[in-house]
Enzyme design. Structure first.
Site, PDB file in Angstrom:
ATOM      1  N   GLU A   1      16.986  -6.378  25.229  1.00 19.51           N
ATOM      2  CA  GLU A   1      17.633  -7.444  26.004  1.00 19.51           C
ATOM      3  C   GLU A   1      17.559  -8.737  25.204  1.00 19.51           C
ATOM      4  O   GLU A   1      16.594  -8.954  24.459  1.00 19.51           O
ATOM      5  CB  GLU A   1      16.932  -7.702  27.353  1.00 19.51           C
ATOM      6  CG  GLU A   1      17.099  -6.604  28.374  1.00 19.51           C
ATOM      7  CD  GLU A   1      16.391  -6.920  29.691  1.00 19.51           C
ATOM      8  OE1 GLU A   1      16.349  -8.110  30.088  1.00 19.51           O
ATOM      9  OE2 GLU A   1      15.882  -5.979  30.313  1.00 19.51           O
TER      10      GLU A   1
ATOM     11  N   GLU B   1       9.432  -3.786  31.251  1.00 16.40           N
ATOM     12  CA  GLU B   1       8.613  -5.001  31.124  1.00 16.40           C
ATOM     13  C   GLU B   1       7.269  -4.948  31.839  1.00 16.40           C
ATOM     14  O   GLU B   1       6.769  -5.975  32.312  1.00 16.40           O
ATOM     15  CB  GLU B   1       9.404  -6.225  31.601  1.00 16.40           C
ATOM     16  CG  GLU B   1      10.621  -6.525  30.741  1.00 16.40           C
ATOM     17  CD  GLU B   1      11.213  -7.895  31.021  1.00 16.40           C
ATOM     18  OE1 GLU B   1      11.098  -8.352  32.161  1.00 16.40           O
ATOM     19  OE2 GLU B   1      11.787  -8.487  30.099  1.00 16.40           O
TER      20      GLU B   1
END
Ligand code: GAL
Length: 830
Positions: A478, A406
């Site tokens: 995710e 991320e």
């Protein structure tokens, strides 16, 4: 010959480092005797500060060298030390290793003392102020310190095989395979590539290689004369680096039949064997294409969860058996086909277990959202290289994550991480996990954490909204997680919504033709920093609790499996658990052909998988929408069609409340009064009789899962009449091998029908006896009707141990014993 000697026992530890520890004269009496895997600080279950493990600590180990090692090359190897280790040997600094998640080693040949004692000293820095990944900003997981994976010495000839990289090429033409779980175990024309590196004085050496199948069933028509396991024993050139390939008919490595081969390299000089190194690998074709993921030529939707490597109390410090147990839980209990090792490389024992069990792995370089300065990036690339060197023979690994999870775009940095990955491993694609759509795509696969589902929105976004390049593959890495934290002791409605959100996302992904699959966040709850979680330093994002006890959301995954019968109901059927006594949606999670429902032993309805509203996923949960069946028609003086209308109105009221009655239901109500002359009280009585409500008598419900015409599983929901304690033990034979062994014990407090009692919260008292001890407290609360503990073997304390468990439940004293056998250590330790 090559020899590995484990050095996990007899370490001395102190929560501070003293320069004198590196020297011979140091008195270590103030140090604690510890064993590896070790955590610098045992932690409470929750409400603790990461400051307790952030420290600079000292480790010291003294040993005598074996005389047979003379003239050999001797290497000191650490599988994992978090996070910066400065290693000293006999007073000399060997070097620094600055990654808590990869292995490292130092050559100690020249420094070893054959006459006296040898001293290993480690200055271990586990502070999060280090300028290395994942540090520099906040991190949503605890990063625990310690020498937490194996330490060993490897003794080889001075000429030795320094590296073997085996990879395979299997064409993907086996698309005759139609059903997801059926695979063609035979492949024609598989290529084996091996890069072998020798080190030392390689002149005059001869290398031979051989191949042996070590796991995986051969198909019926398997031709032995072509069998790959037949020794090849082919002498190669006398060069330092050799590259060779063979065409072989082989058994493919697959999720159902994970056939494994062992590639053995032997080095001879003057016809004398001087070194031998073997690598376990598999033949498979794992391909990410624009249309999805393909394993051995058949499309497979990746169904995985993210796994952290943490445990209650000991953080990262758990031996092989517990790593393997997590892989087993993912494969056998949660019925997944994939796992993401978020957010760092995990134990070799874990990944090897994935190889053996047929669980696909997406592994990635350490980091979390933050990219640091040049020195930090240099370390990150070092970490990436170590990851690929150390893990690239595992057939289970299908992709490298070469971005900091991320993080923002950084084209220079990520061009380099991609270049490195492709240079070190030409056989695997790269991915790199992002939190945003349409970022620069330097990797082979666009990998996105898609948290778009909020309960109302679609389960996932479309590929074209996510990636800037439709020609490359797209994977969801995710989903859910922080969007819906759920505790085992939350209200039923919350636990149900948690489970259904996992279904909605999986169903949405399955409904798109070009998404390679998804990894849910996450396998189990985990300790985290103050900036995250529920304020008690836990992120309750797991489909299991910290002890790996299942929440209802586990069933969303488990029901996709075929290897064991699954049947669960999302509700305890206690109306008082719901606001206004409104039952809401009640779901059946099953992999059976059908489920028959009975109320007070009267048949109500048979439910079928096709009844699920989730049509894309292999199996979706089924709504229980009828509490009445034909009983109303049979017992009341209504016509069949009017009875059906009344049934509809009563079921709607029960499931969603009076204000959700449809116009039709209201008309039915009016007809009951006008045409059937029923009073309001008559209607309420009818409701009580067929639905049961607040103040009415509790009802008993039974559900039977039917497979091939037989009842394979039954659940009964009725008034709790008796409480008992179920224990699930990972294994009762503990091996004092390369170190201590640990067994997990999971507790479930259940009613007379085996249903977990989610609001049971009394303490369990534990008493270890004999050669076992408990990790963590001896009195543990039951949370959400479940709890857990870890039983650890004690060294040289005998061959038996016992765990005595006591629990007071509703006036009853429950006592249980679990017996353990301890196998004393076998060789290979100094
Ligand atoms: C993601 C992150 C994970 C975890 C998750 C919680 O953004 O990558 O590590 O924090 O959120 O939902």
């Amino acid at each position: 010959m090559r020899k590995r000697i484990y050095l996990n026992n007899e370490w001395k530890f102190k929560n501070e480092f003293d320069e004198d520890m590196i020297r011979a004269g140091y008195s270590d009496t103030s140090m604690e005797l510890v064993r590896i895997p070790h955590t610098v600080k045992q932690t409470p279950f929750n409400y603790f500060d990461d400051a307790i493990y952030q420290m600079v600590s000292g480790y010291r180990r003294v040993f005598k060298a074996d005389q047979t090692w003379k003239g050999k090359r001797i290497v000191l190897h650490f599988e994992g030390a978090a996070h910066e280790a400065i290693v000293y040997f006999n007073g000399e600094k060997l070097g620094v290793h600055s990654c808590g998640y990869t292995a490292f080693e130092f050559d100690i040949t020249e420094l070893i003392d054959f006459s006296g004692e040898n001293i290993i000293a480690v200055r271990l820095d586990s502070r999060e102020s280090l300028n290395v990944p994942p540090f520099g900003f906040v991190v949503d997981y605890m990063t625990y310190g310690g020498i937490y994976r194996d330490v060993y010495i490897e003794v080889t000839d001075k000429t030795y095989v320094s590296d073997v990289f085996v990879y395979t090429e299997v064409s993907d033409v086996f698309s005759d395979v139609t059903k997801e779980n059926e695979i063609t175990p035979k492949a024609i024309g598989a290529f084996l590539h091996a890069r072998i590196k020798l080190a030392g004085d390689v002149k005059g050496c001869v290398i031979t290689e051989s191949l042996r199948r070590i796991a995986g069933e051969a198909p019926q028509d398997y031709k032995d004369e072509y069998a790959a396991e037949k020794e090849l024993n082919k002498a190669l050139a006398n060069s330092e680096n050799s590259f060779d390939y063979h065409t072989l008919p082989v058994i493919l490595w697959d999720i159902k039949n994970p056939a494994l081969y062992e590639f053995v390299v032997r080095v001879y000089r003057d016809e004398k064997l001087i070194d031998e190194k073997s690598e376990v690998f598999g033949f498979r074709n794992a391909a990410f294409k624009s249309s999805g993921f393909f394993l051995n030529g058949r499309k497979l939707i990746l169904r995985g969860l993210n796994r952290h490597q943490s445990y209650p109390y000991v953080g990262y410090a758990m031996p092989a058996s517990m790593q393997i147990e997590d892989a087993r839980i993912l494969k056998e209990e949660l019925c997944l086909n994939a796992v993401r090792t978020s957010h760092y490389p995990q134990s070799q024992d874990f990944v090897s277990a994935c190889d053996k069990m047929g669980l696909l792995v997406f592994t990635e370089m350490p980091g979390w959202q933050h990219i640091g300065d040049e020195a930090w990036k240099k370390q990150a690339i070092e970490n990436e290289k170590e990851m690929i060197y150390q893990y690239r023979n595992h057939p289970s690994i299908i992709m490298w994550g070469v971005r900091i999870n991320e993080s923002a775009d950084d084209d220079d940095f990520y061009s380099e991480t991609n270049r490195v990955a492709h240079e070190l491993d030409i056989s695997r694609p790269t991915g790199g996990v992002r939190a945003a759509t349409k970022m620069h795509l330097l990797e082979d696969v666009y990998t996105l954490n898609d948290f778009s589902h909020n309960g109302k929105t679609p389960g996932c976004i479309k590929k074209k909204q996510a990636t800037p390049d439709m020609d490359k593959a797209y994977l969801v890495t995710e989903y859910n997680g922080h969007m819906y934290p759920t505790k085992t002791f939350d209200a039923e409605d919350t636990r149900v919504e948690h489970a259904i959100r996992h279904i909605r996302v999986m169903d949405a992904i399955a409904g798109e033709n070009d998404i390679s699959g998804g990894f849910g966040w996450c396998m189990f709850d985990y300790n985290t920093h103050k900036d995250f979680g529920s304020g008690d330093r836990i992120c309750y994002h797991g489909v299991m609790d910290m002890f790996r006890n299942p929440k209802l959301a586990s069933l969303s995954y488990e029901m996709q499996g075929d290897d064991h019968d699954v049947l669960e109901l999302s509700s305890s059927m206690d109306i008082g658990e719901h606001p206004e006594c409104i039952r809401g949606d009640i779901w059946l999670f099953t992999n059976a052909d059908s489920v028959k429902m009975y109320k007070n032993d009267v048949f109500i309805k048979e439910y079928f998988p096709k009844d699920t509203p989730y049509k894309n996923i292999k199996r979706g949960p089924i709504l229980v929408d009828d509490f009445i069946g034909d009983t109303l028609f049979e017992n009341e003086k209504f016509s069949k069609s009017f009875a059906d209308n009344v049934k509809h109105a009563l079921n709607t009221a029960a499931r969603y409340g009076m204000d959700k009655l449809t116009v039709g239901d209201k008309v039915t109500g009016a007809k009951m009064m006008l045409l059937h002359h029923m009073s309001v009280k008559d209607i309420v009585d009818l409701y009580q009789k067929y639905i049961g409500d607040w103040g009415g008598e509790a009802t008993s419900f039974k559900f039977e899962a039917i497979k091939d015409g037989k009842v394979v599983k039954t659940i009964t929901k009725e008034t709790v009449k008796g409480i008992s304690l179920e224990t699930v033990v990972s294994h009762t034979e503990l091996n004092e091998g390369k170190s201590y062994d640990v067994a997990s014990v999971r507790f479930r407090v259940v009613d007379q029908n085996g249903n977990v009692l989610p609001f049971f919260a009394e303490p369990v008292r534990l008493k270890p006896e004999g050669a076992v001890e408990i990790i963590g407290p001896k009195t543990i609360p039951v949370r959400g009707g479940m709890a857990g503990t870890y039983v650890r073997s004690k060294r040289r304390q005998g061959s038996t141990g016992k765990l005595i468990i006591k629990l007071d439940a509703a006036g009853e004293k429950i006592r249980k014993e679990i017996n353990f056998k301890i196998n004393e250590e076998v060789g290979n330790n100094v």
